[in-house]
Design a protein around this motif. Structure first.
Motif, PDB file in Angstrom:
ATOM      1  N   ASN A  61      55.554 -46.490 -93.949  1.00 23.91           N
ATOM      2  CA  ASN A  61      54.265 -45.985 -93.476  1.00 23.91           C
ATOM      3  C   ASN A  61      54.559 -45.078 -92.277  1.00 23.91           C
ATOM      4  OD1 ASN A  61      51.827 -45.523 -92.171  1.00 23.91           O
ATOM      5  ND2 ASN A  61      51.022 -47.561 -92.605  1.00 23.91           N
ATOM      6  N   LEU A  62      54.510 -43.776 -92.495  1.00 24.62           N
ATOM      7  CA  LEU A  62      54.926 -42.822 -91.455  1.00 24.62           C
ATOM      8  C   LEU A  62      53.949 -42.771 -90.282  1.00 24.62           C
ATOM      9  CD1 LEU A  62      56.322 -39.873 -93.605  1.00 24.62           C
ATOM     10  CD2 LEU A  62      57.461 -41.949 -92.824  1.00 24.62           C
ATOM     11  N   HIS A  63      52.712 -43.191 -90.504  1.00 22.17           N
ATOM     12  CA  HIS A  63      51.734 -43.161 -89.412  1.00 22.17           C
ATOM     13  C   HIS A  63      52.048 -44.186 -88.327  1.00 22.17           C
ATOM     14  CE1 HIS A  63      49.348 -40.547 -91.997  1.00 22.17           C
ATOM     15  NE2 HIS A  63      48.599 -40.274 -90.949  1.00 22.17           N
ATOM     16  N   ARG A  64      52.900 -45.157 -88.646  1.00 25.78           N
ATOM     17  CA  ARG A  64      53.247 -46.186 -87.661  1.00 25.78           C
ATOM     18  C   ARG A  64      54.426 -45.775 -86.774  1.00 25.78           C
ATOM     19  NH1 ARG A  64      53.078 -51.514 -91.618  1.00 25.78           N
ATOM     20  NH2 ARG A  64      50.817 -51.605 -91.886  1.00 25.78           N
ATOM     21  N   LEU A  65      55.121 -44.718 -87.153  1.00 31.34           N
ATOM     22  CA  LEU A  65      56.368 -44.366 -86.460  1.00 31.34           C
ATOM     23  C   LEU A  65      56.173 -43.936 -85.015  1.00 31.34           C
ATOM     24  CD1 LEU A  65      58.441 -42.431 -89.117  1.00 31.34           C
ATOM     25  CD2 LEU A  65      59.036 -44.572 -88.002  1.00 31.34           C
ATOM     26  N   PHE A  66      55.259 -43.015 -84.805  1.00 30.53           N
ATOM     27  CA  PHE A  66      55.016 -42.483 -83.459  1.00 30.53           C
ATOM     28  C   PHE A  66      53.544 -42.690 -83.078  1.00 30.53           C
ATOM     29  CE2 PHE A  66      58.551 -40.051 -85.301  1.00 30.53           C
ATOM     30  CZ  PHE A  66      59.527 -40.214 -84.334  1.00 30.53           C
ATOM     31  N   ASP A  67      53.025 -43.869 -83.392  1.00 31.76           N
ATOM     32  CA  ASP A  67      51.630 -44.213 -83.109  1.00 31.76           C
ATOM     33  C   ASP A  67      50.652 -43.219 -83.720  1.00 31.76           C
ATOM     34  OD1 ASP A  67      52.402 -46.459 -81.593  1.00 31.76           O
ATOM     35  OD2 ASP A  67      52.742 -45.186 -79.838  1.00 31.76           O
ATOM     36  N   GLY A  68      50.966 -42.736 -84.906  1.00 36.46           N
ATOM     37  CA  GLY A  68      50.071 -41.824 -85.611  1.00 36.46           C
ATOM     38  C   GLY A  68      50.119 -40.393 -85.115  1.00 36.46           C
ATOM     39  N   LYS A  69      51.029 -40.104 -84.166  1.00 37.05           N
ATOM     40  CA  LYS A  69      51.123 -38.743 -83.609  1.00 37.05           C
ATOM     41  C   LYS A  69      52.078 -37.883 -84.442  1.00 37.05           C
ATOM     42  CE  LYS A  69      50.085 -40.382 -78.947  1.00 37.05           C
ATOM     43  NZ  LYS A  69      50.638 -40.730 -77.634  1.00 37.05           N
ATOM     44  N   PRO A  70      51.922 -36.553 -84.381  1.00 37.68           N
ATOM     45  CA  PRO A  70      52.764 -35.655 -85.177  1.00 37.68           C
ATOM     46  C   PRO A  70      54.237 -35.712 -84.758  1.00 37.68           C
ATOM     47  CG  PRO A  70      50.804 -34.514 -84.363  1.00 37.68           C
ATOM     48  CD  PRO A  70      50.860 -35.829 -83.651  1.00 37.68           C
ATOM     49  N   PHE A  71      55.090 -35.401 -85.717  1.00 40.11           N
ATOM     50  CA  PHE A  71      56.532 -35.348 -85.454  1.00 40.11           C
ATOM     51  C   PHE A  71      57.176 -34.324 -86.386  1.00 40.11           C
ATOM     52  CE2 PHE A  71      55.815 -38.598 -88.671  1.00 40.11           C
ATOM     53  CZ  PHE A  71      56.786 -38.332 -89.628  1.00 40.11           C
ATOM     54  N   VAL A  72      58.404 -33.924 -86.040  1.00 38.91           N
ATOM     55  CA  VAL A  72      59.185 -33.023 -86.883  1.00 38.91           C
ATOM     56  C   VAL A  72      60.104 -33.870 -87.757  1.00 38.91           C
ATOM     57  CG1 VAL A  72      60.898 -31.165 -86.939  1.00 38.91           C
ATOM     58  CG2 VAL A  72      59.116 -31.165 -85.179  1.00 38.91           C
ATOM     59  N   LEU A  73      60.103 -33.574 -89.039  1.00 35.16           N
ATOM     60  CA  LEU A  73      60.970 -34.281 -89.991  1.00 35.16           C
ATOM     61  C   LEU A  73      62.203 -33.424 -90.256  1.00 35.16           C
ATOM     62  CD1 LEU A  73      61.139 -36.724 -91.991  1.00 35.16           C
ATOM     63  CD2 LEU A  73      60.039 -35.233 -93.684  1.00 35.16           C
ATOM     64  N   THR A  74      63.391 -34.027 -90.195  1.00 37.56           N
ATOM     65  CA  THR A  74      64.607 -33.260 -90.459  1.00 37.56           C
ATOM     66  C   THR A  74      65.664 -34.154 -91.077  1.00 37.56           C
ATOM     67  OG1 THR A  74      66.117 -31.596 -89.530  1.00 37.56           O
ATOM     68  CG2 THR A  74      65.780 -33.598 -88.220  1.00 37.56           C
ATOM     69  N   GLY A  75      66.751 -33.553 -91.530  1.00 32.61           N
ATOM     70  CA  GLY A  75      67.841 -34.346 -92.087  1.00 32.61           C
ATOM     71  C   GLY A  75      68.735 -33.555 -93.016  1.00 32.61           C
ATOM     72  N   ASN A  76      69.884 -34.139 -93.287  1.00 30.42           N
ATOM     73  CA  ASN A  76      70.761 -33.678 -94.356  1.00 30.42           C
ATOM     74  C   ASN A  76      70.387 -34.580 -95.530  1.00 30.42           C
ATOM     75  OD1 ASN A  76      72.847 -32.951 -96.046  1.00 30.42           O
ATOM     76  ND2 ASN A  76      74.455 -33.923 -94.844  1.00 30.42           N
ATOM     77  N   TYR A  77      69.382 -34.149 -96.298  1.00 29.60           N
ATOM     78  CA  TYR A  77      68.713 -35.042 -97.240  1.00 29.60           C
ATOM     79  C   TYR A  77      69.584 -35.386 -98.456  1.00 29.60           C
ATOM     80  CZ  TYR A  77      64.662 -33.478 -94.539  1.00 29.60           C
ATOM     81  OH  TYR A  77      63.793 -33.172 -93.518  1.00 29.60           O
ATOM     82  N   PRO A  78      69.534 -36.654 -98.911  1.00 26.61           N
ATOM     83  CA  PRO A  78      70.226 -37.008-100.152  1.00 26.61           C
ATOM     84  C   PRO A  78      69.670 -36.162-101.295  1.00 26.61           C
ATOM     85  CG  PRO A  78      69.439 -38.977 -98.998  1.00 26.61           C
ATOM     86  CD  PRO A  78      68.825 -37.802 -98.320  1.00 26.61           C
ATOM     87  N   TYR A  79      70.538 -35.489-102.027  1.00 25.06           N
ATOM     88  CA  TYR A  79      70.084 -34.553-103.059  1.00 25.06           C
ATOM     89  C   TYR A  79      69.274 -35.234-104.157  1.00 25.06           C
ATOM     90  CZ  TYR A  79      73.313 -31.180-101.001  1.00 25.06           C
ATOM     91  OH  TYR A  79      73.948 -30.338-100.141  1.00 25.06           O
ATOM     92  N   ASN A  80      69.586 -36.499-104.427  1.00 27.25           N
ATOM     93  CA  ASN A  80      68.922 -37.160-105.551  1.00 27.25           C
ATOM     94  C   ASN A  80      67.474 -37.550-105.264  1.00 27.25           C
ATOM     95  OD1 ASN A  80      69.767 -39.056-103.707  1.00 27.25           O
ATOM     96  ND2 ASN A  80      70.489 -40.542-105.208  1.00 27.25           N
ATOM     97  N   ILE A  81      67.050 -37.473-103.997  1.00 29.33           N
ATOM     98  CA  ILE A  81      65.648 -37.822-103.695  1.00 29.33           C
ATOM     99  C   ILE A  81      64.940 -36.751-102.861  1.00 29.33           C
ATOM    100  CG2 ILE A  81      65.989 -40.333-103.862  1.00 29.33           C
ATOM    101  CD1 ILE A  81      65.897 -40.329-100.701  1.00 29.33           C
ATOM    102  N   SER A  82      65.521 -35.558-102.772  1.00 31.81           N
ATOM    103  CA  SER A  82      64.918 -34.539-101.885  1.00 31.81           C
ATOM    104  C   SER A  82      63.501 -34.167-102.313  1.00 31.81           C
ATOM    105  CB  SER A  82      65.803 -33.292-101.793  1.00 31.81           C
ATOM    106  OG  SER A  82      65.974 -32.696-103.056  1.00 31.81           O
ATOM    107  N   SER A  83      63.262 -34.032-103.617  1.00 35.79           N
ATOM    108  CA  SER A  83      61.910 -33.692-104.079  1.00 35.79           C
ATOM    109  C   SER A  83      60.916 -34.783-103.701  1.00 35.79           C
ATOM    110  CB  SER A  83      61.894 -33.467-105.595  1.00 35.79           C
ATOM    111  OG  SER A  83      62.668 -32.336-105.932  1.00 35.79           O
ATOM    112  N   GLN A  84      61.328 -36.051-103.847  1.00 35.02           N
ATOM    113  CA  GLN A  84      60.452 -37.172-103.492  1.00 35.02           C
ATOM    114  C   GLN A  84      60.153 -37.188-101.988  1.00 35.02           C
ATOM    115  OE1 GLN A  84      63.379 -39.598-105.932  1.00 35.02           O
ATOM    116  NE2 GLN A  84      61.693 -41.027-105.754  1.00 35.02           N
ATOM    117  N   ILE A  85      61.149 -36.795-101.190  1.00 35.93           N
ATOM    118  CA  ILE A  85      60.949 -36.709 -99.735  1.00 35.93           C
ATOM    119  C   ILE A  85      59.858 -35.684 -99.425  1.00 35.93           C
ATOM    120  CG2 ILE A  85      62.015 -35.881 -97.580  1.00 35.93           C
ATOM    121  CD1 ILE A  85      64.628 -37.243 -98.544  1.00 35.93           C
TER     122      ILE A  85
END
Length: 262
Positions: free
Chosen positions: A90-114
């Motif tokens: 639940n991403l809304h719980r991460l920073f108390d519902g406040k906006p954030f930047v998402l980043t990463g060297n994403y696993p190729y097998n789930i990048s679309s799902q991300i």
């Protein structure tokens, strides 16, 4: 400190080139005031540059070996290392519902799902950057008329401006993937409402592209049925890859109206 062996079933390819890692980390600087969530940090090649940016950084990692490594290598991150599956969080719980930047060297097998999860949380993710398979990056950035233009292109470009930033050689990874990689940045556009039913919009885009070689007249049948008068419209002579985001919105409104009359 025991190094982590890349696990094939997790789609792990660990980046070795520190210059590339620095360049990826710098893609988050478009929003310097926002906290950062890094997905799949592995052994922290990207993390080491993110934590220098004088802002709150959290990392989410599903691999227990990588989590153990990160805790030892980055003690200052201890309270911000989340051992979990990003796709189930639940991403809304991460920073108390406040906006954030998402980043990463994403696993190729789930990048679309991300990125589908990013879309589901677009209200709190104004910017998403990172490295993915080059082919997927090209697909996301493609415009109408391109052979690579598809479901991801339309659904993401409806809400985000997409920048294909740079290509990364397969030789800077352990183990080297069989494909090249690319770094992209997606920044929320000004759109707050699509101007159509969002759920139906997704259905129309996915249904028509599932038979992308057919004209809309044929590919829309699973939604409208065989003999809907609407399909006599000249718009239905086109294939889905020929439609812009705006035309898909227009199509969705026409489909909704036709469904009401059935």
């Amino acid at each position: 400190m025991k190094l982590v062996k890349p696990k094939k079933f997790l789609g792990q390819h660990f980046l070795k080139d520190l210059k590339v890692a620095q360049d990826i980390a710098d893609t988050v600087d478009t929003f310097p005031e926002l906290p950062i969530l890094e997905v799949g940090p592995g052994m922290g090649v990207l993390t080491q540059f993110l934590v220098k940016k004088d802002r709150l950084v959290k990392v989410v990692e599903v691999d227990y070996e990588s989590v153990a490594y990160l805790r030892e290598a980055y003690p200052s991150l201890e309270d911000h290392i989340i051992e979990d599956d990003f796709l189930k969080m639940n991403l809304h719980r991460l920073f108390d519902g406040k906006p954030f930047v998402l980043t990463g060297n994403y696993p190729y097998n789930i990048s679309s799902q991300i990125f589908f999860k990013m879309l589901d949380n677009k209200d709190i993710i104004p910017c998403c950057t990172g490295m993915i398979q080059k082919e997927v990056a090209e697909r996301i950035a493609a415009g109408p008329g391109s052979k690579t233009y598809g479901i991801l292109s339309v659904l993401i470009q409806a809400w985000y401006k997409v920048e294909y930033l740079f290509t990364v050689s397969e030789h800077v990874f352990n183990p080297p993937p069989k494909v090249k990689s690319a770094v992209i940045r997606m920044t929320r556009n000004e759109v707050q409402e699509l101007g159509c039913d969002e759920k139906l919009f997704k259905q129309v885009v996915k249904t028509t592209f599932n038979q992308r070689r057919k004209t809309l007249r044929n590919s829309i049948k699973p939604i409208l049925g065989k003999d809907c008068p609407l399909t006599e419209d000249s718009l239905f002579n086109k294939r889905p890859e020929q439609l812009s985001v705006e035309e898909f919105i227009d199509l969705t409104n026409k489909v909704e109206e036709a469904l009401k009359q059935q």
